[in-house]
Each structure stands twice: as C-alpha cells, then as structure tokens.
Design an enzyme around this catalytic site. Sequence first.
Site, PDB file in Angstrom:
ATOM      1  N   ASP A 220     -33.958 -35.282  32.504  1.00 28.11           N
ATOM      2  CA  ASP A 220     -32.576 -34.225  33.118  1.00 28.11           C
ATOM      3  C   ASP A 220     -33.252 -32.698  31.503  1.00 28.11           C
ATOM      4  O   ASP A 220     -32.639 -33.067  30.478  1.00 28.11           O
ATOM      5  CB  ASP A 220     -31.617 -35.578  32.365  1.00 28.11           C
ATOM      6  CG  ASP A 220     -30.242 -34.128  31.999  1.00 28.11           C
ATOM      7  OD1 ASP A 220     -30.343 -33.803  33.369  1.00 28.11           O
ATOM      8  OD2 ASP A 220     -29.695 -34.586  31.842  1.00 28.11           O
TER       9      ASP A 220
ATOM     10  N   LYS B 150     -27.984 -27.861  32.240  1.00 31.34           N
ATOM     11  CA  LYS B 150     -28.207 -28.902  33.519  1.00 31.34           C
ATOM     12  C   LYS B 150     -28.847 -28.229  34.474  1.00 31.34           C
ATOM     13  O   LYS B 150     -29.615 -29.349  35.439  1.00 31.34           O
ATOM     14  CB  LYS B 150     -27.506 -29.883  33.488  1.00 31.34           C
ATOM     15  CG  LYS B 150     -26.916 -30.547  31.887  1.00 31.34           C
ATOM     16  CD  LYS B 150     -28.188 -31.628  31.414  1.00 31.34           C
ATOM     17  CE  LYS B 150     -26.784 -31.641  30.227  1.00 31.34           C
ATOM     18  NZ  LYS B 150     -27.681 -33.004  29.698  1.00 31.34           N
TER      19      LYS B 150
ATOM     20  N   GLU C  11     -34.501 -35.129  28.141  1.00 27.27           N
ATOM     21  CA  GLU C  11     -33.793 -36.159  27.919  1.00 27.27           C
ATOM     22  C   GLU C  11     -34.478 -36.981  28.624  1.00 27.27           C
ATOM     23  O   GLU C  11     -34.813 -37.449  30.137  1.00 27.27           O
ATOM     24  CB  GLU C  11     -31.785 -36.185  28.606  1.00 27.27           C
ATOM     25  CG  GLU C  11     -31.381 -35.056  27.983  1.00 27.27           C
ATOM     26  CD  GLU C  11     -30.234 -35.268  28.290  1.00 27.27           C
ATOM     27  OE1 GLU C  11     -29.220 -35.402  29.076  1.00 27.27           O
ATOM     28  OE2 GLU C  11     -28.806 -34.924  27.213  1.00 27.27           O
TER      29      GLU C  11
HETATM   30 MN    MN Z   1     -28.632 -36.263  30.637  1.00 27.76          MN
END
Ligand code: MN
Length: 417
Positions: A232, A252, A198
Amino acid sequence: MTLMTSWVESSNNAETPFPLNNLPYGVFSTNALEPRCGVAIGDMILDLAALEETGVLELNEEPVFDVPYWNDLMDLGPEAWDTLRARLTELLKTDSPEQAAVAPHLIPMAEARMEMPIVVSEYTDFYAGKHHAMNVGTMFRGPENALPPNWLHIPIGYNGRASSVVVSGTDIIRPNGQTKAPDADMPSFGPCKRLDIELEMGAIVGTSSTLGQPITVAEADAMIFGYVLLNDWSARDIQAWEYQPLGPFQAKAFATSISPWIVTRAALEPFRTSTPELEKDLLPYLREPGPMLYDIDLTISIEPEGGSEEVLARTNYNQMYYSAAQQLAHHASSGCAMTTGDLLGSGTISGPKKDERGSLLELSWGGKEPITLQDGSTRSFLNDGDTMHLTGQAQGDGYRIGFGACSGKILPAVKYP
Ligand code: MN
C-alpha cells in the site's frame, strides 16, 4: 502435512515456493498466448485455458479460464473452488495417468509475463496491525494517546481505489500532491517528499453478500478465495495535510501493488493460527469462532538503482490484531454488499521489534533515524530508482507455500502543472 510430489520435477523440493501443496492461481501471457488463467507448479505454469479447451479440465459448461481474470471461476462458488483444486492435484500428482495429456500445456515461467490475476471490483484498506498503529500513533500523538479510542473495538479502514491496484513489476510514478510544512503560511504543490511502502496482505473476496444483510465472521472466512502480498504505497507528507477529518485520500490513491499469484485459503489451511490475545473483549459480531490468521513469514527488501537487494525488515502475518474474516464481517455489518473481486488490505504488518517494522515511516522513525544501506547511502523515505520487494512464505514440514514477489520501482514524478 508433508511435501506432496508431482511428475513436474521442479516442484519436488523443500525450497520451491510452488509445490503441489500450493497450486496458486494467476493470469499470464507469452509472446504466443493471450492473457489467460494458469496455475503455478515448480518453475512451470499450467495453461488452464488450454486444458479446458482440450476437455481435460471440465468445470463448467461455459469456459472460465480463457479470460484474463479469475472472477468467473470465483463466481462459481466454494464447491467449484474445491473441485478445481482436487482435479488439479489429481492431474499433477506423481504417477497421474493423465500426465501425457497435461504435459504439453506446461509453460516455463521464464517465458511468461504475469498480469493482474483478478478484476478488482473495490478495494478497502485497513489499519489492523497493533504494533504499526502504536508506532505511528506514538510518533504523532505520544505513547499515551497512540491508539485512537475506537482502535481496540473496530477494525479501522477506509475505502481505497480499485483503479490503481497494479500487479507486481508495474513501475510506480512518484505522486504529486498538496502539502504544508508546519511553519508555512500556505500549502504548496509538487512531488511527494516522503514516499513510503506498507507491507500488507490482501484478502480476495470470492463470493458476494446481499445488500442490507450482515454476515458472521465464519461466513466471512468462507467467502475468502485467497490471499496475495500487498504494498500500500503511501505519500506520508500528502497524507499528513489531507487526512483530517475523513482519512487518507490522494496519499493512498496513486498505486497499490499486489503479488501475481493468489494463494488459496485451501493451501493455507495447515498454517491457520489465532489472532494475538485481545486487550479488550470484542463485541459479539466481531468474535472469532476459530483461528483465522495465518503463520506467514514476510520480508521487505530494497534494491537501489544499479545496486543489490538487501533486507530491511522481517515480520509475520500472525502479528495482526484483526483477521481478514473479522474485517470482512465488520465491512458488511452495516449491510454494505461485498462482491466477488473485492480486495481487502490487512493494514501494515509490523512486529514488536525494530527490524520487524512494515514501513519506512516506522523503520526510520519519521525520518529521525535514517537507515544506512550497504552502499553507504541513507534512506528515510524512497528515492527515485529504488525498487521495493515484498516476499512471503508459509513454512511447512519439508515444503513451503510461497507467494512470489510483490515488487515495484519508483519513477520520477510527472511535471505538473
Ligand atoms: Mn495501508
């Protein structure tokens, strides 16, 4: 604002990411020097710990630059930040009378290793790019229900992990996790099959707020020390199975990469711009008192193992729906205390066009439209051995403010259990 010139010749051209206008802060080490604070100028790093030791740079009674993080300097507050920037400008500008005292403490960047620039106290990631939210929402829920009902009213976020924020150049190990195919009876455990990036900006909070006390958007803006590029990394298949109802967790938690140089808010002042037109009025506590986004060109490129680097997407930070200052004000609105070293991820930055998308999930449209690379191979998500690079720059009149790359190479998952 035009190019400011320095006696460090390599900083006096339109192409360098690090002219005197920039002065970004990082932590570096060499074979001879322990990790310490430095500032980039042209293709050199000025060793601030050495300058402080010799007395050329006196900012505080106790030294603040002989440590492997900028948190001590941030803790001195915005007045000290301004004093430091003014003093460095004075020392490095053309015809500075102190050139002879400073020059011995310049280290060629090619001889330095970059380290994490701060101790990340906590990490929060947002979902504040409207094109990204529309794309992802359309894929999963259809265009009618793409934006959740709260999206135009709240900068949506989740509390991430500070322990896995790493500096550019750190390898990324493919995570293992639990997934479930839609037609399977039972979930399974193993290496992530839909590993993604990301493209985001990270805002670094430089001062603290008080527990129980909210802050205004203007106060929030003044608390931001600077910005970095942020990747990310995301495990889409793990996220799809785990995220309801409390949001992403392991998908994540395994890694977030940041670029090594903190570009200060002061350096970005000439590039301030407003958030795009609002679709609905924001509640008063979230309204912006002035332009709080920045015009920063961003790119994503991929470098397959043994191959050459190619650009996959170009976009701009000015596409965000909410600024970092609004996110920070929202974060503290409940009374949550924000602290020096807090890192806020902007949310994926996608533009309106297809080649402006900030993740592979969007670029390959959930894997339905794989991307063909120059070597003829295709990607929907990342392969082991792929290196991903994010770059960013603000383009001024005859100069640019660069961030340095934010890169990471994918290594195979560990065997577990
Ligand atoms: Mn993100």
